[in-house]
Structure formats: C-alpha cells, structure tokens
Design an enzyme around this catalytic site. Structure first.
Site, short mmCIF file in Angstrom:
data_model
loop_
_atom_site.label_atom_id
_atom_site.label_comp_id
_atom_site.label_asym_id
_atom_site.label_seq_id
_atom_site.Cartn_x
_atom_site.Cartn_y
_atom_site.Cartn_z
N LYS A 1 -15.32 36.04 20.09
CA LYS A 1 -15.04 35.83 21.72
C LYS A 1 -15.58 34.26 21.87
O LYS A 1 -16.54 33.77 21.96
CB LYS A 1 -14.71 36.79 22.85
CG LYS A 1 -14.44 37.02 23.54
CD LYS A 1 -15.00 37.73 24.76
CE LYS A 1 -14.94 37.53 26.59
NZ LYS A 1 -15.51 35.66 26.11
N LYS B 1 -23.62 32.10 22.42
CA LYS B 1 -24.01 31.51 24.03
C LYS B 1 -24.86 29.84 23.55
O LYS B 1 -25.81 30.60 21.73
CB LYS B 1 -25.05 32.17 24.43
CG LYS B 1 -24.06 33.73 24.71
CD LYS B 1 -23.50 33.21 26.25
CE LYS B 1 -22.83 34.00 26.67
NZ LYS B 1 -20.98 34.08 27.50
N ASP C 1 -15.80 31.81 24.99
CA ASP C 1 -16.03 32.11 25.86
C ASP C 1 -15.34 31.55 26.65
O ASP C 1 -14.35 30.85 26.67
CB ASP C 1 -17.24 31.34 26.58
CG ASP C 1 -18.38 32.76 27.32
OD1 ASP C 1 -19.67 32.35 26.75
OD2 ASP C 1 -18.06 33.34 27.95
N GLU C 2 -14.87 32.19 28.13
CA GLU C 2 -14.02 32.01 29.18
C GLU C 2 -13.65 30.10 29.26
O GLU C 2 -13.08 29.80 29.71
CB GLU C 2 -14.37 32.05 30.83
CG GLU C 2 -15.35 31.83 31.43
CD GLU C 2 -16.54 32.56 31.03
OE1 GLU C 2 -16.54 33.37 30.33
OE2 GLU C 2 -17.23 32.42 31.56
N LYS D 1 -25.01 41.90 34.93
CA LYS D 1 -25.62 40.50 35.77
C LYS D 1 -24.40 40.13 36.64
O LYS D 1 -25.03 38.97 37.41
CB LYS D 1 -25.42 39.70 35.16
CG LYS D 1 -24.26 38.50 34.25
CD LYS D 1 -24.47 37.72 32.82
CE LYS D 1 -23.22 37.23 33.10
NZ LYS D 1 -23.46 36.31 31.91
N HIS E 1 -9.83 37.41 30.00
CA HIS E 1 -10.92 36.92 31.31
C HIS E 1 -10.45 37.54 32.18
O HIS E 1 -9.11 36.48 32.45
CB HIS E 1 -11.23 36.25 29.89
CG HIS E 1 -12.75 35.90 30.65
ND1 HIS E 1 -13.07 35.47 31.65
CD2 HIS E 1 -13.59 37.16 29.93
CE1 HIS E 1 -15.06 35.94 31.64
NE2 HIS E 1 -15.20 36.01 30.83
#
Ligand code: CAP
Ligand code: MG
Length: 435
Positions: free
Chosen positions: A178, A152, A180-181, A312, A271
């Site tokens: 990984k 991130k 991110d999408e 979340k 994902h």
C-alpha cells in the site's frame, strides 16, 4: 415557517423517504433550546436568521426541515424531505445538513452523530463495485483477513527502495502493498515509475509464492485529467486497486474516481487521512460512522475505520465495531441514533465494504483484533512489519503467522513456539492476550 422556533415540530412523523439526522447541539447560554434546535433545522434547509415572506410559500414548506424529536443533553433529530435534495449529489446533501449550520452563533457546538439514509437516496449512489465478496474472488482468498503493508518511512524512499519492500512483504506472505496516504507522485518516487517497477515485482512475487498479490496504489490528484491517466496506468499494468485519500481529496473527487474505476474495472481503497479534523471532537463535527457510510454510498471497496485495543491513533472500540457493522450491513437496519420502526435504513443490494484496521499495529495485536472484528477485515502493518528485528520480509512472515494462528484459534504465544519470526516480533513488541 417564521422564526427559528417554527422549525420545531415534534408532532411530525418522519416519512419513509425523509433523510433523518441525529444532531447533538450545545445551546448557548443566551439562547433557548427551542430557538437553537429550530436554527439547526432552518439553517440546514430553507431558513435564515430573519423570517422572510417566502417562508410561507407552500413549496418552501414542503422541502423545509423539521425537528421531530427532542431528547436529552442537546440530542435532537431532524427530518429532511427527500425533495429537499438532489439525488446522487453528495456535495449538495452535505452543504445542507453539514454546511453553514456548523458555524452558526445560534449553537455553541454541533455534531452529526448519525444519518438515516432513505432507500431512494441510497439507490441514487453507485455503491462499491466489488465489496468484500468481489475482492475475495479476485484475490483468491476465501476466508482469512487480507494482510496489507505500507512501506516506511512514509515518503522519501526512491522507487527502487520502495519496490524492494514490496518484494519483501509480498514474498513474506502479505497480500497487498500500500502507498502511504502522502505518497503520490513526488520527484523522488514518481508515480509512473513506481507503477511500472512495482507491478513487475508483483508479477514476480506471484510466481514465487503461487498467491495473488496486489497493490493499493495512491492515485490521489487534484487534476481530473491526471487522475484519469493514473487510474488507466494502474489498469494497463494489471493492478486491481486504486487508493484514494477521500477526506483530503473530497467527495466529488471520489465520485469522479468511482466513475473511472467502473470504466477501468478497479477496486477503491479509501484512506481517511484528514477525517480527524471533524470526527475526533465528540462535541463538534461529524462522527466517523457517517464518513464511512458516505464513502460506502460513493462506492469505496475498503475503508480505514480505526482499530481496537492498542493502536497509535484515537478511536474507541465501540465506535469501531459499530462502524464495521454499518459498512457491512445489507438488510434493514437500525443503529446508533435511530431505533424506531419508521427510522430504519435499508442497504440491501449495496455491497459490504472491507473494514481496514491499521495504525500502530504489530503481530502481537492481530489475534485480539481478529477475535473482536472477525475475519472479513484487512489488517495493515507498517512499522509493525518493517520494524521487525530482521526487517520487512521477516516482519511480513511474522504478521502472516499471527493471522494464521488467529484463524486456527491458536494463541500467538503457543504458535510462536515453532514460528521463529513471530517469536521475534512478540519478544520485541509483546502481545495482547485475546480476551
Ligand atoms: C499506519 C499508517 C496509516 C494509519 C491510518 C500511518 O502506519 O500508514 O496511514 O494507520 O490510520 O501512516 O500511520 P503504521 P487509520 O502501521 O506504521 O502505524 O487506519 O486509523 O485511518
Ligand atoms: Mg499512512
């Protein structure tokens, strides 16, 4: 079969090879329940708004759907003869049971709660290449959950910055880096560059730690040629996984990827970004349980299924645990909407898929997740790793310590007494007492 009502046949006994769908129907005030239920079966199989001559044809009747059970609050079950479908063709199956029927005026809302897949159709799909046992084998991790971290900020970092986080989390004790999408091959972090750089870091981290490390590399692309090239590049650099945005990229894309991963020997990390467009509303769309089962049929090895307790993103605990049960089940199962003997499913021979728990997680929540979901899971910490007071490397150590504590059956606050990084994470984010 004439008008819609003719598709309601509550004396019909489902056959072993029928595909069964448990729908929840909101009947418009101006309609009757029977008409709306019949419309669902008609429009999702052979019928249309007006009776036509062909409805009387024997072979049409043979492949037409029947409402065989009517429950309370708009709950119905519809049986589709096996021959209605083209085996192995998920697009065609969903264009029937999940196609026009969602947009019909004959219903105010409609949701697919559960699908009972007949064995003949289950066997017409590839299923996972590795599944839980195969991934454990090549990752050389026998028992504990696998730890995953997504760098991130999600996108925007350069390849160098991205790879540096890979080093931090791999040497901090995590198994999988990984993408991110929404990180694929943008100009600030080009796909080929990321593969070359991060796989070199991965090899170094394996030497440094003596543990297997791997990378959930996002190969999502609209062009088949480019998808194939990216999968091959992953394999050429010795990576074990390809990650794919299965809902945003679509089922045929996943089908093409599964053929490529068979050829190149990779596992698929699924994902599910975009799923909530049709899974979130409990009155309209299709439940996540079905998305997960469809993905298992098409051959993913891991799939995000939500989390329990705090997190979340929306998703209720009972549903997450039910999904986990269904993507792992081997033997004949009943579940959710199908409880009767002639409604059972038989997934034997289809490998169990890794449930991935993610979304707003941090070390203080890991113990409870493992207590409820077990150890055959992947736990993904993004912000809950990189937001650690001392950054990604120490966030990874804290995450690994939380998993180690859970596997040893020690509470995190006790374990934190002699694990500094974990103590720092608990101080920042708190923790949820394992129930
Ligand atoms: C998590 C994540 C995942 C979501 C997916 C994100 O980041 O990378 O995509 O968890 O949700 O982008 O939000 P954090 P789900 O760990 O920082 O929350 O697993 O429910 O499909
Ligand atoms: Mg993400």
């Amino acid at each position: 079969m004439g008008n819609y009502e003719a598709f309601v046949k509550t004396k019909y006994k489902p056959k072993k090879d029928d595909l069964l769908v448990h729908f929840k129907v909101k009947v418009p005030r101006w309609s009757s329940a029977k008409r709306s239920y019949g419309a669902v079966a008609a429009e999702s199989s052979v019928g249309t708004w007006s009776p036509v001559k062909g409805n009387a044809y024997k072979h049409v009747q043979r492949v037409g759907a029947k409402v065989y059970s009517v429950g309370r609050n708009g709950s119905i079950k519809v049986a589709y003869p096996y021959d209605h479908f083209e085996a192995g063709n998920m697009g065609q199956i969903l264009a029937s049971i999940a196609g026009n029927v969602f947009g019909m005026k004959a219903v105010d809302a409609l949701r697919i709660e559960d699908i009972r897949w007949p064995r003949k159709l289950i066997k017409s799909f590839p299923g996972p290449k590795f599944g839980i046992p195969g991934v454990r084998k090549f990752m050389k991790v026998k028992k504990r959950p696998l730890l995953v971290s997504v760098p991130k900020p999600k996108v925007g970092m350069t390849t160098k910055e991205h790879a540096a986080i890979g080093w931090d989390i791999w040497t901090g004790g995590f198994d999988l880096l990984k993408d991110d999408e929404n990180l694929t091959g943008q100009k600030f972090n080009k796909f080929d560059q990321r593969v070359k750089t991060c796989m070199r870091v991965r090899d170094k981290a394996e030497k440094e730690t003596g543990e297997r490390k791997s990378y959930l590399l996002n190969v999502t692309h609209t062009s088949y040629k480019e998808l194939r090239r990216r999968v091959k590049l992953c394999a050429d650099y010795g990576n074990e996984f390809a990650m794919f945005d299965i809902c945003a990229a679509g089922w045929t894309g996943l089908g093409a990827l599964r053929e490529l991963t068979e050829e190149y020997g990779l596992a698929i990390h699924a994902h599910r970004a975009f799923h909530a467009a049709y899974t979130r509303n409990k009155n309209h769309g299709m439940s996540m349980l079905n998305v997960a089962e469809i993905a298992r049929l098409l051959g993913v090895d891991n799939i995000h299924i939500g989390t329990i307790g705090k997190g979340k993103l929306v998703g209720d605990e009972k549903e997450v645990l039910e999904i986990e049960d269904h993507i792992i089940a081997q033997k004949r199962i009943t579940g959710h909407g199908f409880k009767k003997i002639n409604e059972k499913e038989d997934w034997s021979g289809v490998k169990p898929v890794w449930p991935v728990s993610s979304g707003g997680l941090h070390p203080g929540l890991v113990g409870n997740i493992i207590k409820e979901m077990g150890t055959d899971i992947m736990v993904q910490l993004g912000g809950g790793c990189h937001g650690h007071p001392r950054g990604s490397h120490y966030g990874a150590k804290a995450g690994r310590q939380a998993v180690d504590a859970a596997v040893k059956g020690i509470s995190v606050d006790k374990y934190a007494k002699d694990h500094k990084e974990l103590a720092e994470a608990l101080k920042l984010w708190g923790h949820m007492k394992t129930r």
